[in-house]
Scaffold this motif. Structure first.
Motif, PDB file in Angstrom:
ATOM      1  N   ILE A 100       0.865  -1.184   0.000  1.00  0.00           N
ATOM      2  CA  ILE A 100       0.000   0.000   0.000  1.00  0.00           C
ATOM      3  C   ILE A 100       0.897   1.229   0.000  1.00  0.00           C
ATOM      4  O   ILE A 100       1.719   1.409   0.899  1.00  0.00           O
ATOM      5  CB  ILE A 100      -0.927   0.013   1.224  1.00  0.00           C
ATOM      6  CG1 ILE A 100      -1.772  -1.263   1.268  1.00  0.00           C
ATOM      7  CG2 ILE A 100      -1.814   1.231   1.220  1.00  0.00           C
ATOM      8  CD1 ILE A 100      -2.630  -1.374   2.506  1.00  0.00           C
ATOM      9  N   ASP A 101       0.747   2.062  -1.011  1.00  0.00           N
ATOM     10  CA  ASP A 101       1.577   3.257  -1.151  1.00  0.00           C
ATOM     11  C   ASP A 101       0.651   4.451  -1.322  1.00  0.00           C
ATOM     12  O   ASP A 101      -0.046   4.576  -2.343  1.00  0.00           O
ATOM     13  CB  ASP A 101       2.504   3.116  -2.359  1.00  0.00           C
ATOM     14  CG  ASP A 101       3.523   4.242  -2.447  1.00  0.00           C
ATOM     15  OD1 ASP A 101       3.431   5.184  -1.634  1.00  0.00           O
ATOM     16  OD2 ASP A 101       4.410   4.185  -3.319  1.00  0.00           O
ATOM     17  N   CYS A 102       0.627   5.339  -0.344  1.00  0.00           N
ATOM     18  CA  CYS A 102      -0.291   6.480  -0.409  1.00  0.00           C
ATOM     19  C   CYS A 102       0.151   7.551   0.586  1.00  0.00           C
ATOM     20  O   CYS A 102       1.056   7.335   1.404  1.00  0.00           O
ATOM     21  CB  CYS A 102      -1.724   6.048  -0.101  1.00  0.00           C
ATOM     22  SG  CYS A 102      -1.952   5.372   1.553  1.00  0.00           S
ATOM     23  N   HIS A 103      -0.496   8.698   0.504  1.00  0.00           N
ATOM     24  CA  HIS A 103      -0.326   9.741   1.498  1.00  0.00           C
ATOM     25  C   HIS A 103      -1.152   9.397   2.730  1.00  0.00           C
ATOM     26  O   HIS A 103      -2.158   8.690   2.645  1.00  0.00           O
ATOM     27  CB  HIS A 103      -0.746  11.095   0.925  1.00  0.00           C
ATOM     28  CG  HIS A 103      -0.322  12.256   1.754  1.00  0.00           C
ATOM     29  ND1 HIS A 103      -1.077  12.727   2.819  1.00  0.00           N
ATOM     30  CD2 HIS A 103       0.776  13.052   1.693  1.00  0.00           C
ATOM     31  CE1 HIS A 103      -0.458  13.755   3.363  1.00  0.00           C
ATOM     32  NE2 HIS A 103       0.664  13.982   2.699  1.00  0.00           N
ATOM     33  N   THR A 161       3.791   1.870   2.566  1.00  0.00           N
ATOM     34  CA  THR A 161       4.615   3.040   2.278  1.00  0.00           C
ATOM     35  C   THR A 161       3.736   4.279   2.407  1.00  0.00           C
ATOM     36  O   THR A 161       2.750   4.427   1.664  1.00  0.00           O
ATOM     37  CB  THR A 161       5.210   2.962   0.872  1.00  0.00           C
ATOM     38  OG1 THR A 161       5.971   1.763   0.741  1.00  0.00           O
ATOM     39  CG2 THR A 161       6.111   4.152   0.611  1.00  0.00           C
ATOM     40  N   VAL A 162       4.078   5.149   3.339  1.00  0.00           N
ATOM     41  CA  VAL A 162       3.223   6.287   3.667  1.00  0.00           C
ATOM     42  C   VAL A 162       4.029   7.574   3.559  1.00  0.00           C
ATOM     43  O   VAL A 162       5.143   7.669   4.083  1.00  0.00           O
ATOM     44  CB  VAL A 162       2.629   6.146   5.081  1.00  0.00           C
ATOM     45  CG1 VAL A 162       1.705   7.317   5.383  1.00  0.00           C
ATOM     46  CG2 VAL A 162       1.871   4.832   5.219  1.00  0.00           C
ATOM     47  N   ASP A 163       3.435   8.546   2.894  1.00  0.00           N
ATOM     48  CA  ASP A 163       4.005   9.889   2.814  1.00  0.00           C
ATOM     49  C   ASP A 163       3.415  10.712   3.957  1.00  0.00           C
ATOM     50  O   ASP A 163       2.209  10.949   4.015  1.00  0.00           O
ATOM     51  CB  ASP A 163       3.664  10.510   1.465  1.00  0.00           C
ATOM     52  CG  ASP A 163       4.350  11.855   1.257  1.00  0.00           C
ATOM     53  OD1 ASP A 163       5.024  12.331   2.198  1.00  0.00           O
ATOM     54  OD2 ASP A 163       4.195  12.435   0.174  1.00  0.00           O
ATOM     55  N   VAL A 164       4.273  11.142   4.868  1.00  0.00           N
ATOM     56  CA  VAL A 164       3.802  11.866   6.051  1.00  0.00           C
ATOM     57  C   VAL A 164       4.059  13.359   5.940  1.00  0.00           C
ATOM     58  O   VAL A 164       3.957  14.078   6.932  1.00  0.00           O
ATOM     59  CB  VAL A 164       4.478  11.316   7.324  1.00  0.00           C
ATOM     60  CG1 VAL A 164       4.104   9.869   7.555  1.00  0.00           C
ATOM     61  CG2 VAL A 164       5.995  11.473   7.252  1.00  0.00           C
ATOM     62  N   ALA A 188       9.003  11.754   3.655  1.00  0.00           N
ATOM     63  CA  ALA A 188       8.436  13.102   3.676  1.00  0.00           C
ATOM     64  C   ALA A 188       9.155  13.946   2.645  1.00  0.00           C
ATOM     65  O   ALA A 188      10.331  13.724   2.342  1.00  0.00           O
ATOM     66  CB  ALA A 188       8.573  13.729   5.068  1.00  0.00           C
ATOM     67  N   SER A 189       8.442  14.905   2.106  1.00  0.00           N
ATOM     68  CA  SER A 189       9.013  15.767   1.093  1.00  0.00           C
ATOM     69  C   SER A 189      10.101  16.633   1.711  1.00  0.00           C
ATOM     70  O   SER A 189       9.911  17.253   2.766  1.00  0.00           O
ATOM     71  CB  SER A 189       7.922  16.655   0.476  1.00  0.00           C
ATOM     72  OG  SER A 189       8.479  17.572  -0.440  1.00  0.00           O
ATOM     73  N   ALA A 231       2.430  12.087  12.828  1.00  0.00           N
ATOM     74  CA  ALA A 231       2.092  10.990  11.925  1.00  0.00           C
ATOM     75  C   ALA A 231       3.023   9.797  12.123  1.00  0.00           C
ATOM     76  O   ALA A 231       2.573   8.641  12.166  1.00  0.00           O
ATOM     77  CB  ALA A 231       2.149  11.485  10.482  1.00  0.00           C
ATOM     78  N   ILE A 232       4.329  10.042  12.259  1.00  0.00           N
ATOM     79  CA  ILE A 232       5.273   8.948  12.453  1.00  0.00           C
ATOM     80  C   ILE A 232       4.985   8.224  13.763  1.00  0.00           C
ATOM     81  O   ILE A 232       4.982   6.988  13.846  1.00  0.00           O
ATOM     82  CB  ILE A 232       6.716   9.482  12.419  1.00  0.00           C
ATOM     83  CG1 ILE A 232       7.057  10.001  11.020  1.00  0.00           C
ATOM     84  CG2 ILE A 232       7.704   8.397  12.820  1.00  0.00           C
ATOM     85  CD1 ILE A 232       8.415  10.640  10.933  1.00  0.00           C
ATOM     86  N   GLY A 233       4.730   9.010  14.816  1.00  0.00           N
ATOM     87  CA  GLY A 233       4.446   8.390  16.101  1.00  0.00           C
ATOM     88  C   GLY A 233       3.181   7.553  16.088  1.00  0.00           C
ATOM     89  O   GLY A 233       3.151   6.429  16.627  1.00  0.00           O
ATOM     90  N   LEU A 234       2.118   8.043  15.465  1.00  0.00           N
ATOM     91  CA  LEU A 234       0.858   7.301  15.426  1.00  0.00           C
ATOM     92  C   LEU A 234       0.975   6.034  14.572  1.00  0.00           C
ATOM     93  O   LEU A 234       0.416   4.986  14.921  1.00  0.00           O
ATOM     94  CB  LEU A 234      -0.250   8.199  14.889  1.00  0.00           C
ATOM     95  CG  LEU A 234      -0.672   9.359  15.806  1.00  0.00           C
ATOM     96  CD1 LEU A 234      -1.677  10.259  15.096  1.00  0.00           C
ATOM     97  CD2 LEU A 234      -1.268   8.835  17.114  1.00  0.00           C
ATOM     98  N   LEU A 235       1.668   6.115  13.450  1.00  0.00           N
ATOM     99  CA  LEU A 235       1.784   4.951  12.583  1.00  0.00           C
ATOM    100  C   LEU A 235       2.614   3.847  13.220  1.00  0.00           C
ATOM    101  O   LEU A 235       2.260   2.667  13.147  1.00  0.00           O
ATOM    102  CB  LEU A 235       2.400   5.368  11.244  1.00  0.00           C
ATOM    103  CG  LEU A 235       1.513   6.196  10.319  1.00  0.00           C
ATOM    104  CD1 LEU A 235       2.287   6.657   9.096  1.00  0.00           C
ATOM    105  CD2 LEU A 235       0.292   5.393   9.888  1.00  0.00           C
ATOM    106  N   THR A 236       3.728   4.195  13.827  1.00  0.00           N
ATOM    107  CA  THR A 236       4.547   3.176  14.481  1.00  0.00           C
ATOM    108  C   THR A 236       3.848   2.594  15.707  1.00  0.00           C
ATOM    109  O   THR A 236       4.044   1.425  16.037  1.00  0.00           O
ATOM    110  CB  THR A 236       5.895   3.777  14.883  1.00  0.00           C
ATOM    111  OG1 THR A 236       5.680   4.976  15.661  1.00  0.00           O
ATOM    112  CG2 THR A 236       6.720   4.126  13.664  1.00  0.00           C
TER     113      THR A 236
END
Length: 536
Positions: A46-49, A73-76, A113-114, A131-136
């Motif tokens: 899964i690759d998305c924002h 794969t997540v763009d944060v 991240a950009s 975002a990084i903290g919530l995803l992990t």
């Protein structure tokens, strides 16, 4: 294969794992079985924002593909102006909560991240770390975490939930912080300390420091370490190798400028018995260190990938770091399973050493052996013989290489390093010489059995260049398949006759090639890409 049987379906599923997304989409048109297996394969990653993550999970849930996801794969990066800060944070928390409740068996998480600009705003840092903290936190059983595309401020910010959540991960087997700078070393040490019992591969690169190396001494399952570009010291490297060297299979130390021959010379098969990959590119290595690594007593039974280039100070003599023929012969004799061999700046090697490598290594697929384009140094025996034979003529006639011995060519970095750094795509910026200058700069070497000694002073000076000749292939080529053959060589008809016996040759690079040799190779390998400086 229609995939009607379970065995055929298993084979199809295995093959689909190696295909790109476009090819997998085309496989859906074969039949129903192919469509089902290709759909499952396309759903594994899964690759998305992060703002689209909840919609993607809902789509997978409707299709019944939640249990197929393996990689995320997540763009944060923060999208400014899309939502208000409060609505943006609420959307991020909803996506993380939905991910946690979906119970998808995701084992690999890549966050990026950009980084269009160096300085991140407070809002970007706040939302990114959240975002990084919530995803992990939503995926506590992760086995692989890739943070190589995350800017360092997102990993080291004192505010937010990132640092605390990364410290809670305790089952990581693979960790990557490849593209960050030294400011993220604290976050790296925190994660290494939390996962020291399960860590198998660490891709820390420049973030690896001596304190991190000390933590890795307590990692019983460590197999692969990438510390390229880091500032680790000799003592910490030796301590780690003595403690965990028996299980290490990959050791990448390129551009570690603080390492010296004191530690490199002790990287022997006795301490690293299972090593399969060794990268010492741009490391200060001397000839005695090479001889300690590769001699008659050192046998590397599992070494498959070897990359060497000594980082020599421009003011020092290149005689201090020569990959001599004895070293190449030891590599050919004591590294029987080598698949990729890349040696740059081999000032002491000749046809004899290269012949030992080509004639002994039967598994080679990539071979790169590069000299300096114009080497101002010559072997002792060649120097003495030339001095005795042309003592009277050299005093009155200036040679073309005389100013190069003390001029810019002895202090500037080699163009061959740039070319050999991407061997399949050599630099197009190399100077193109006219026909007269081409003979002066890239002559056929006088050491070739069939080449007469040049009579003019310019050709005699340029014969000092150590380029390989057809004598390097006098023992034949044991390996029958080459994906890459990049040698500082003048390919003539005799070389082409040896190479024509190969069963596969994808890319051929060299100093110069004759037209007859080029036609012979093209006839045998019509799809071979020949990247040679000049055609004579």
């Amino acid at each position: 294969m229609d995939g009607s049987s379970p065995a055929a379906a298993a084979v199809i599923e295995r093959v689909l794992a190696f295909l790109d997304s476009k090819t997998v989409a085309a496989c859906k048109t074969v039949n129903r079985t192919w469509y089902t297996l290709a759909t499952i394969q396309s759903a594994r990653n899964i690759d998305c924002h992060i703002l689209q993550l909840s919609l993607r999970i809902a789509h997978y849930k409707r299709k019944g593909l939640l249990k197929s996801a393996r990689s995320l794969t997540v763009d944060v990066s923060f999208v400014d102006g899309y939502l208000s800060p409060a609505a943006y944070e609420r959307r991020v928390r909803d996506a993380a909560a939905m991910l946690q409740s979906s119970l998808m068996p995701v084992s690999h998480l890549k966050l990026h991240a950009s980084s269009a600009h160096a300085a991140l705003t407070d809002g970007e840092i706040h939302h990114g770390t959240t975002a990084i903290g919530l995803l992990t936190r939503a995926l506590p059983s992760l086995a692989s975490l890739d943070l190589s595309d995350c800017p360092a401020p997102l990993l080291t910010a004192s505010r937010g939930e990132c640092v605390a959540s990364l410290g809670r991960l305790c089952r990581l087997k693979w960790l990557s912080l490849g593209s960050n700078d030294m400011s993220s070393a604290t976050a790296l040490r925190r994660m290494v300390r939390a996962n020291v019992r399960t860590l198998v591969k660490l891709d820390g690169r420049g973030d690896v420091t001596d304190p991190t190396m000390q933590l890795l001494m307590d990692a019983p399952q460590l197999r692969q370490l990438d510390a390229s570009g880091s500032g680790i010291s000799d003592d910490c490297l030796l301590a780690l190798v003595r403690k965990r060297g028996a299980s290490l299979r990959e050791l990448i130390l390129s551009d570690c400028v603080r390492l010296t021959r004191h530690s490199i010379a002790q990287l022997t098969p006795k301490l690293l018995p299972q090593l399969a990959s060794l990268d010492l590119y741009n490391v200060p290595v001397t000839t005695d260190a090479y001889q300690s690594l590769f001699n008659a007593q050192t046998h590397w039974p599992y070494l498959r990938d070897l990359k060497l280039k000594a980082a020599i100070h421009h003011a020092s003599s290149r005689q201090e770091s020569r990959a001599t023929d004895d070293i190449l012969e030891s590599i050919g004799r004591n590294c029987p399973r080598l698949v990729s061999l890349r040696l740059f700046g081999c000032y002491g090697s000749t046809d004899s050493g290269l012949s030992a490598v080509l004639g002994n290594l039967g598994y080679l697929r990539e071979l790169v052996v590069m000299h300096h384009p114009v080497d101002p140094l010559i072997d002792e025996e060649h120097s003495s013989s030339e001095a005795g034979g042309s003592q009277s003529g050299s005093s009155n006639t200036p040679t073309a290489a005389a100013p190069a011995a003390n001029g810019p060519s002895s202090s500037l970095s080699s163009d061959a390093d740039v070319w050999a750094g991407i061997p399949s795509l050599p630099s197009n910026g190399l100077p193109q010489h006219s026909s007269s200058a081409r003979r002066a700069v890239l002559p056929l070497p006088s050491t070739a059995p069939s080449s007469p000694r040049p009579a003019d002073a310019a050709s005699g000076a340029s014969s000092r260049q150590r380029i390989f000749t057809s004598g390097a292939l006098r023992n034949g080529v044991r390996s029958q398949r080459f994906n890459l053959l990049n040698l500082d060589m003048t390919y003539d008809s005799e070389c082409a006759a040896h190479l024509a016996k190969l069963s596969h040759l994808h890319t051929l690079c060299g100093r110069m090639i004759t037209r007859h040799a080029k036609s012979l190779i093209e006839a045998q390998f019509p799809k071979c890409r020949m990247m040679v400086w000049n055609i004579d």
